[in-house]
Scaffold this active site. Structure first.
Site, PDB file in Angstrom:
ATOM      1  N   CYS A  32     -15.938  54.804 -23.055  1.00 37.68           N
ATOM      2  CA  CYS A  32     -15.018  53.838 -23.668  1.00 37.68           C
ATOM      3  C   CYS A  32     -14.951  52.557 -22.829  1.00 37.68           C
ATOM      4  CB  CYS A  32     -13.651  54.510 -23.791  1.00 37.68           C
ATOM      5  SG  CYS A  32     -12.287  53.399 -24.114  1.00 37.68           S
ATOM      6  N   CYS A  35     -11.467  51.388 -21.728  1.00 37.12           N
ATOM      7  CA  CYS A  35     -10.940  52.322 -20.720  1.00 37.12           C
ATOM      8  C   CYS A  35     -11.446  51.932 -19.333  1.00 37.12           C
ATOM      9  CB  CYS A  35     -11.375  53.754 -21.019  1.00 37.12           C
ATOM     10  SG  CYS A  35     -10.822  54.385 -22.612  1.00 37.12           S
TER      11      CYS A  35
END
Length: 105
Positions: A32, A35
């Site tokens: 991600c 993230c």
């Protein structure tokens, strides 16, 4: 220090061990992009807010924890007090993350 949660039991134990302290949980994944972007900021907050417990859950490694917590997208930040969820939001929003910590801490 941010504690990496690797099981459902470890998650429950961490919530219980926090007592009255605010617990901030970062649900993320290695693949991600957002993230990865917010991770260093999340880690820096644990130095700034020593009275707050910071946990990190990799949704691929701990699918049961992510499912139990109804995490739908990453990153999702959840906030707990005395074992109860008191707040949640999704997205790599640094300002909102810190504002929510100061609100509940």
């Amino acid at each position: 220090m941010v504690k990496l949660i690797e099981s459902k039991e470890a998650f429950q134990e961490a919530l219980a061990a926090a007592g009255d302290k605010l617990v901030v949980v970062d649900f993320s994944a290695t693949w991600c992009g957002p993230c990865k972007m917010i991770k260093p900021f999340f880690h820096s907050l644990c130095d700034k807010y020593s009275n707050v417990v910071f946990l990190e859950v990799d949704v691929d490694d701990c699918q049961d924890v992510a499912a139990d917590c109804e995490v739908k997208c990453m990153p999702t930040f959840q906030f707990y007090k005395k074992g109860q969820k008191v707040g949640e939001f999704s997205g790599a929003n640094k300002e909102k993350l810190e504002a929510t910590i100061t609100e509940f801490a």
